[in-house]
Design a protein around this motif. Structure first.
Motif, short mmCIF file in Angstrom:
data_model
loop_
_atom_site.label_atom_id
_atom_site.label_comp_id
_atom_site.label_asym_id
_atom_site.label_seq_id
_atom_site.Cartn_x
_atom_site.Cartn_y
_atom_site.Cartn_z
N ASP A 33 0.95 -1.41 0.10
CA ASP A 33 0.10 0.05 0.00
C ASP A 33 0.83 1.40 -0.01
N SER A 34 0.61 2.23 -0.79
CA SER A 34 1.36 3.41 -1.06
C SER A 34 0.69 4.48 -0.48
N THR A 35 -0.56 4.31 0.47
CA THR A 35 -1.21 5.46 0.79
C THR A 35 -1.15 5.54 2.31
N PRO A 36 -0.73 6.52 2.84
CA PRO A 36 -0.21 7.84 2.06
C PRO A 36 1.24 7.61 2.28
N ALA A 37 1.85 8.00 1.13
CA ALA A 37 3.44 8.19 1.00
C ALA A 37 3.96 9.08 2.10
N VAL A 38 5.19 8.79 2.59
CA VAL A 38 5.44 9.84 3.80
C VAL A 38 6.77 10.18 3.17
N THR A 39 7.32 11.71 3.82
CA THR A 39 8.40 12.30 3.61
C THR A 39 9.07 12.35 5.21
N CYS A 40 10.22 11.90 5.32
CA CYS A 40 10.56 12.07 6.81
C CYS A 40 12.04 12.66 7.24
N GLY A 41 12.14 13.19 8.20
CA GLY A 41 13.33 14.01 8.87
C GLY A 41 13.74 15.03 8.10
N SER A 42 14.87 15.78 8.45
CA SER A 42 15.09 17.02 7.90
C SER A 42 15.82 16.74 6.19
N GLU A 43 15.93 15.70 6.01
CA GLU A 43 16.48 15.25 4.72
C GLU A 43 15.33 14.96 3.73
N GLN A 44 14.12 15.08 4.31
CA GLN A 44 12.90 14.78 3.37
C GLN A 44 13.02 13.55 2.64
N CYS A 45 13.37 12.55 3.27
CA CYS A 45 13.37 11.21 2.70
C CYS A 45 12.02 10.55 2.44
N GLY A 46 11.81 9.92 1.14
CA GLY A 46 10.65 9.64 0.79
C GLY A 46 10.41 8.19 0.92
N TYR A 47 9.28 7.50 1.34
CA TYR A 47 8.91 6.26 1.64
C TYR A 47 7.68 5.88 1.09
N SER A 48 7.24 4.75 0.46
CA SER A 48 5.91 4.67 0.15
C SER A 48 4.75 4.54 1.06
N ASN A 49 5.19 4.43 2.35
CA ASN A 49 4.19 4.29 3.37
C ASN A 49 4.89 4.19 4.81
N GLN A 50 4.11 4.53 5.83
CA GLN A 50 4.88 4.47 7.21
C GLN A 50 5.54 3.48 7.43
N CYS A 51 5.05 2.28 7.27
CA CYS A 51 5.83 1.01 7.73
C CYS A 51 6.99 0.77 7.38
N LEU A 52 7.25 1.32 5.81
CA LEU A 52 8.57 1.25 5.50
C LEU A 52 9.54 2.28 6.09
N ALA A 53 9.14 3.58 6.32
CA ALA A 53 9.71 4.42 7.15
C ALA A 53 10.03 4.12 8.51
N ASP A 54 8.90 3.34 9.11
CA ASP A 54 9.46 2.70 10.53
C ASP A 54 10.55 1.94 10.34
N ALA A 55 10.40 1.00 9.29
CA ALA A 55 11.76 -0.05 9.23
C ALA A 55 12.84 0.64 8.92
N ALA A 56 12.88 1.93 8.35
CA ALA A 56 14.40 2.75 7.95
C ALA A 56 14.65 3.49 9.32
N GLY A 57 13.96 3.51 10.31
CA GLY A 57 14.49 4.00 11.51
C GLY A 57 13.55 5.47 11.87
N TYR A 58 12.43 5.69 11.17
CA TYR A 58 11.94 7.03 11.45
C TYR A 58 10.60 6.68 12.45
N SER A 59 10.19 7.34 13.16
CA SER A 59 8.98 7.33 13.61
C SER A 59 7.98 8.16 12.99
N SER A 60 6.71 7.76 13.44
CA SER A 60 5.55 8.58 12.67
C SER A 60 5.64 10.25 13.07
N ASP A 61 6.20 10.50 14.14
CA ASP A 61 6.29 11.88 14.55
C ASP A 61 7.53 12.77 13.84
#
Length: 90
Positions: A33-61
């Protein structure tokens, strides 16, 4: 700017690389699922969804929902700041 991939943050630091985005480790099980895609951190790293962002080490906040590609807004620059991550949309 070009995108360079290093096998670890240590190698990126040694090469003088900045604004690095964490990669999702192999074997992570997230839905496609790519809804919603997210951007994370000051680098604005893009991930297809929050699950992948979590796996990369980012929290939802640390992440903001990306604006869907099919949204058409007036070209008026009036940025707004939203949510606990202080997401700025303009």
């Amino acid at each position: 700017p070009s995108s360079c991939v290093y096998s670890s943050q240590c190698e990126a630091d040694a090469a003088g690389a900045t604004d690095c985005c964490a990669q999702v480790p192999e074997g992570v099980a997230c839905t496609a699922d790519s809804t919603p895609a997210v951007t994370c951190g000051s680098e604005q790293c893009g991930y297809s969804n929050q699950c992948l962002a979590d796996a990369a080490g980012y929290s939802s906040d640390q992440c903001c929902n990306a604006v869907p590609n099919d949204v058409a807004c007036a070209a008026i620059y009036e940025p707004v700041t939203c949510g606990p991550s202080s997401c700025v949309y303009s």
